[in-house]
Design a protein around this motif. Structure first.
Motif, PDB file in Angstrom:
ATOM      1  N   GLY A   1      -0.379   4.943 -14.390  1.00  0.00           N
ATOM      2  CA  GLY A   1       0.009   3.594 -13.990  1.00  0.00           C
ATOM      3  C   GLY A   1       1.441   3.446 -13.545  1.00  0.00           C
TER       4      GLY A   1
ATOM      5  N   GLU B   1       0.832  -1.198   0.000  1.00  0.00           N
ATOM      6  CA  GLU B   1       0.000   0.000   0.000  1.00  0.00           C
ATOM      7  C   GLU B   1       0.876   1.261   0.000  1.00  0.00           C
ATOM      8  OE1 GLU B   1      -3.386   0.248  -0.227  1.00  0.00           O
ATOM      9  OE2 GLU B   1      -3.258  -1.883  -0.706  1.00  0.00           O
TER      10      GLU B   1
ATOM     11  N   GLN C   1       2.056   5.528  -7.199  1.00  0.00           N
ATOM     12  CA  GLN C   1       1.512   5.244  -8.529  1.00  0.00           C
ATOM     13  C   GLN C   1       0.624   6.395  -8.988  1.00  0.00           C
ATOM     14  OE1 GLN C   1      -1.023   1.744  -8.961  1.00  0.00           O
ATOM     15  NE2 GLN C   1      -0.130   1.343 -10.974  1.00  0.00           N
TER      16      GLN C   1
ATOM     17  N   ARG D   1      -2.658  -1.551 -14.474  1.00  0.00           N
ATOM     18  CA  ARG D   1      -2.350  -0.170 -14.861  1.00  0.00           C
ATOM     19  C   ARG D   1      -0.851   0.010 -15.079  1.00  0.00           C
ATOM     20  NH1 ARG D   1      -4.049   2.911 -10.096  1.00  0.00           N
ATOM     21  NH2 ARG D   1      -3.261   4.724 -11.252  1.00  0.00           N
TER      22      ARG D   1
ATOM     23  N   THR E   1       9.102   2.824 -12.329  1.00  0.00           N
ATOM     24  CA  THR E   1       8.376   1.573 -12.513  1.00  0.00           C
ATOM     25  C   THR E   1       9.332   0.409 -12.750  1.00  0.00           C
ATOM     26  OG1 THR E   1       6.646   2.906 -13.548  1.00  0.00           O
ATOM     27  CG2 THR E   1       6.440   0.523 -13.740  1.00  0.00           C
TER      28      THR E   1
ATOM     29  N   LEU F   1       2.015   1.749  -3.529  1.00  0.00           N
ATOM     30  CA  LEU F   1       0.942   2.250  -4.388  1.00  0.00           C
ATOM     31  C   LEU F   1       0.723   3.750  -4.240  1.00  0.00           C
ATOM     32  CD1 LEU F   1      -1.767  -0.569  -4.301  1.00  0.00           C
ATOM     33  CD2 LEU F   1       0.027  -0.148  -5.975  1.00  0.00           C
TER      34      LEU F   1
ATOM     35  N   ARG G   1      -7.502  -5.708  -5.622  1.00  0.00           N
ATOM     36  CA  ARG G   1      -7.092  -4.301  -5.666  1.00  0.00           C
ATOM     37  C   ARG G   1      -5.677  -4.182  -6.239  1.00  0.00           C
ATOM     38  NH1 ARG G   1      -6.634   0.827  -3.448  1.00  0.00           N
ATOM     39  NH2 ARG G   1      -4.703   1.246  -2.294  1.00  0.00           N
ATOM     40  N   HIS G   2      -4.802  -5.061  -5.785  1.00  0.00           N
ATOM     41  CA  HIS G   2      -3.424  -5.007  -6.262  1.00  0.00           C
ATOM     42  C   HIS G   2      -3.325  -5.441  -7.721  1.00  0.00           C
ATOM     43  CE1 HIS G   2      -2.060  -5.330  -1.802  1.00  0.00           C
ATOM     44  NE2 HIS G   2      -2.278  -4.083  -2.169  1.00  0.00           N
TER      45      HIS G   2
ATOM     46  N   ALA H   1      -4.090  -2.503  -9.837  1.00  0.00           N
ATOM     47  CA  ALA H   1      -2.951  -1.586  -9.897  1.00  0.00           C
ATOM     48  C   ALA H   1      -1.867  -2.132 -10.823  1.00  0.00           C
ATOM     49  CB  ALA H   1      -2.398  -1.355  -8.499  1.00  0.00           C
TER      50      ALA H   1
END
Length: 833
Positions: free
Chosen positions: A440, A430, A436, A496, A450, A433, A489-490, A493
């Motif tokens: 993405g 988290e 991010q 993206r 990234t 994220l 949820r991950h 992400a």
């Protein structure tokens, strides 16, 4: 300067403007089209003569109807006449003739005579760098030099000489991450690798030497497999190749010699680690091609050097390695992680050894070593992250620190089965994220991170653990739903992030000094993440195919920065990095090179490329990816010496003047930790770790590195990044074996053996720890695998590899010490969904 006629060569394969002796403009035929070769137009322009680093002005004269460029050098006790000329032939070769004569009536002192090539190898700007040639491989043999330059767009330019060439130099940028060009050191004094011609550093009275340097475009684009046969066909040189350069004790490899000149003895001379010599018979396969089989059965672990000499008098050498079992390397890496203690540092590279610690603990529990490393973890972790919240105490915006610690907690959870470890991994995900953006990508400021290490891959490792938790019928339904929600949820992400990488189309940024340059890690980490995510998707998913193709394009371009063809087990598959020594092991520069620039190949970060190669093999079934991945894994494994000493990296450069950071023995005798810099020439050798003695003060957070080799902070070093090798080993080969049937009905076996059984196949893994076997067949067969837990059978259809799996051995819980304080499992943080 007045132009001399015929200073511009035009053939179907070349356009060469060499007015004044320099290559002002150069076009060569690549992939069927005449394409420009970017050349330097500054102090690094070529081609030109350098004597002890000083350029020699040349002027044109006409000889036999064509221009020859001549000049003289008189300084430092030298009186030299030099010349340079260019010629192209109908076979597509451009030959540069370089002659050097001692005009004195006495022998010269030792000196360096170099031919600067002038190719612009500084890959600084997208998209221009796609068509620039990079010095992928230069290799000296006793009798000649050969190699090739390649571009990310797949252009291949072979290069070779017909006479002994002492060495070569890559002209590194002094303060950042570029290579201006490359030079052939036709004469070179000083220490050089044993394979090089020795003593080639002077001329006797009146002596003249001439070298013919041939350039040969090789097609098709990305067709690296054509380079060695092309060099052999265009010259009298022998070139050696092996399908695999590192072998297990029961494996064999095919060795190929390409040579247009006959081999009088039809044998390879093989020298083993015990000093003994034997001969391998060579069988003619087709004109100019000879084959031999090297069997490792009964061979002691270690380095085997093969040599051949053809009738034309040219010699070539290759190195093969017989390894120990993968399980030995994992356990040795755990001990190395304890003996070079992990540090609470600003950089994950200083505590990366926890990956090796927990991988070994998962499969090979050892109460003493595991306890020692657990105590170290409990010392290091609280200096980096807050107890309870898990928020960072240092380098809050260094994304790769948090994703690496995330991965370590996932690895830890796999052997502890402690839900608190998985919870902390989730908190760290988290945190990652938060970096991010809408496009993405993960950003530190305005720099795209990234693909700096691999934040998305670390989250993928967590998602797999989350999904396993969500599918565990032993836990309450509400807990399963919680973990499934987190995984979904991950995954969203990650989708993206993968779309972001695909959209960049190769324009990856890096955290280096030249942020827009073509950089090894930004590309290999992008391919690793795209290919691994593709494997997480259903086989019929269109995204799976799209991400596979994106990863393939990246790795094809990245072959320009990979040692795929070097016939040396120590380097095969290593990626080409050249700026880590100043950070990782605190090397210091010299007046001519203020930073310690040199190739580090393989280095711990070479393993990033291995993930992508193995994943692409699984996604496509193309055996070339498996072969390249296994060779790279073998070369990286050799960073662990057979005596259990872990080395930081291998330096392929033949000769670099540097200042290595060594232990101050006088200070050590007084009980102090101190180091000093020592002038040293290094080349084609391993560089040792420094963290085994350059330790951080107890219970102290330190910087990852200081002062670009200044080493002013006790313990500052990032050399534990070598443990990425063993992380990759644990994921890709420790518990896995690979069987690939080739078109001729031969089976390539890695970490296992196979025996035909009627129309079926029986596979026997090499180690008890193997729980998964990848099988790729050209026709349908029944396959049975003798796992240590019992026989498992299945039917494998032709095409892409299929996994046959046994139940993995359960983790044996061993929890020494007291875990760090954390919030109760039911207490959410602000970052929880």
């Amino acid at each position: 300067m007045e132009d001399v006629p015929n200073e511009i060569l035009r053939t179907p394969d070349w356009l060469v403007d060499h007015r004044g002796g320099r290559l002002r403009r150069l076009h060569a035929r690549f992939g069927g089209a005449l394409c420009g070769v970017p050349m330097r137009r500054d102090a690094y322009a070529g081609m030109c003569w350098l004597i002890d680093g000083a350029g020699v002005p040349l002027s044109a004269v006409r000889r036999s109807g064509r221009p020859v460029y001549t000049g003289r050098f008189s300084a430092n006790g030298l009186a030299l006449a030099l010349s340079l000329s260019y010629a192209a032939d109908k076979a597509g070769r451009l030959t540069v003739s370089a002659a050097l004569q001692n005009e004195a009536d006495t022998a010269t002192p030792p000196f360096r005579a170099s031919l600067r090539l002038g190719f612009d190898t500084f890959l600084a700007q997208y998209p221009d760098y796609n068509d620039q040639l990079f010095p992928t491989l230069l290799r000296c043999e006793k009798t000649h030099l050969w190699g090739y330059f390649s571009s990310p767009s797949g252009r291949l330019l072979a290069l070779f000489t017909d006479a002994p060439t002492a060495s070569y130099t890559l002209d590194y940028e002094k303060n950042a991450q570029g290579i201006f060009t490359a030079s052939l050191d036709l004469l070179q004094p000083g220490r050089l690798p044993a394979r090089h011609p020795q003593g080639l550093d002077r001329l006797s009275a009146g002596e003249k030497k001439t070298w013919h340097v041939t350039l040969l475009p090789v097609g098709p684009l990305y067709g690296i497999g054509a380079i060695k046969p092309a060099i052999a066909a265009a010259s009298l040189l022998p070139v050696l190749h092996a399908g695999r350069y590192t072998l297990a004790a029961d494996e064999a490899c095919r060795v190929t010699v390409f040579s247009r000149s006959p081999l009088p003895e039809n044998t390879l001379t093989l020298n083993g680690p015990d000093g003994g010599t034997r001969r391998l018979p060579l069988e003619p396969d087709k004109p100019g091609v000879y084959r031999a089989l090297f069997r490792a059965a009964g061979a002691a672990p270690g380095l085997y050097t093969a040599r051949v000499r053809n009738a034309a008098g040219y010699e070539a050498e290759m190195c093969l390695f017989v390894r120990r079992p993968w399980s030995w390397y994992i356990q040795a890496a755990r001990k190395a992680a304890a003996d070079a203690p992990q540090k609470a540092s600003t950089h994950a590279e200083s505590w990366y050894g926890f990956y090796s610690a927990y991988t070994a603990r998962r499969y090979f529990p050892d109460a003493v070593l595991d306890g020692r490393l657990e105590r170290r973890f409990h010392e290091v972790y609280p200096l980096l992250y807050q107890s309870g919240t898990g928020l960072p105490l240092v380098q809050e915006d260094r994304i790769q620190n948090h994703s690496s610690m995330l991965g370590i907690f996932v690895c830890r959870y796999a052997c502890t089965a402690d839900i608190a470890d998985l919870e902390q991994a989730h908190r760290l995900a988290e945190l990652v994220l938060r970096f991010q953006r809408e496009d993405g990508g993960f950003y530190k400021g305005d720099t795209d991170y990234t693909s700096v290490i691999y934040p998305a891959k670390s989250i993928m490792e967590l998602v797999r653990a989350q999904l396993a938790r969500a599918e565990d019928a032993r836990i309450p339904p509400e807990d399963r739903a919680l973990w499934r929600g987190r995984a979904e949820r991950h995954m969203a992400a990650l989708h993206r992030a993968m779309e972001h990488l695909v959209g960049l189309d190769g324009n990856f940024q890096t955290e280096g000094a030249t942020a827009s340059c073509y950089e090894d890690g930004a590309n290999s980490c992008s391919a690793a993440q795209l290919s691994e995510f593709a494997l997480m998707l259903a086989e019929d998913s269109p995204d799976r195919e799209r991400y596979t193709e994106a990863a393939r394009r990246i790795l094809e371009k990245h072959a320009s920065h990979e040692q795929a063809l070097v016939p040396d087990c120590r380097m095969a598959g290593g990626t080409l990095r050249f700026w880590e020594a100043q950070y990782d092991v605190e090397m210091g520069g010299t007046p001519s090179a203020p930073r310690a620039q040199m190739m580090n190949s393989p280095h711990g970060w070479s393993a990033w490329n291995i993930y992508g190669l193995f994943h692409l093999y699984e996604l496509t079934g193309e055996v070339r990816y498996l072969e390249r991945g296994m060779n790279a894994m073998g070369a990286c494994a050799q960073l662990m010496g057979l005596d259990g000493t872990l080395r930081w990296a291998f330096v392929p450069d033949p000769q670099r003047q540097t200042r290595v950071f060594v232990k101050d023995e006088a200070a050590a005798a007084q009980g102090r930790v101190a180091g000093r810099h020592a002038e040293r020439t290094i080349g084609e050798e391993y560089v040792p770790m420094i963290s085994s003695w350059w330790t951080a003060p107890p219970h102290t957070q330190v910087s990852g590195y200081t002062a670009m080799g200044g080493a002013v902070t006790q313990g500052a070093a990032c050399d534990n990044d070598v443990h990425e090798v063993f992380k990759a080993m644990g994921e890709l080969v420790l518990t896995k074996a690979y069987i690939a049937e080739t078109g001729d009905g031969h089976f390539e076996c890695y970490n296992a053996s196979c025996t035909p059984d009627g129309e079926g196949l029986v596979v026997t893994p090499a180690e008890d720890v193997v729980s998964q076997v990848s099988v790729r067949l050209t026709r349908e067969r029944a396959v049975a695998v003798r796992f240590s837990s019992g026989m498992t059978a299945g039917t494998v259809t032709p095409g892409k590899p299929r996994w046959i799996c046994a139940a993995e051995r359960p983790a044996r819980a061993y929890k020494p010490g007291r875990p760090p304080r954390r919030k109760p499992n039911n207490e959410k943080t602000e970052a929880d969904p």
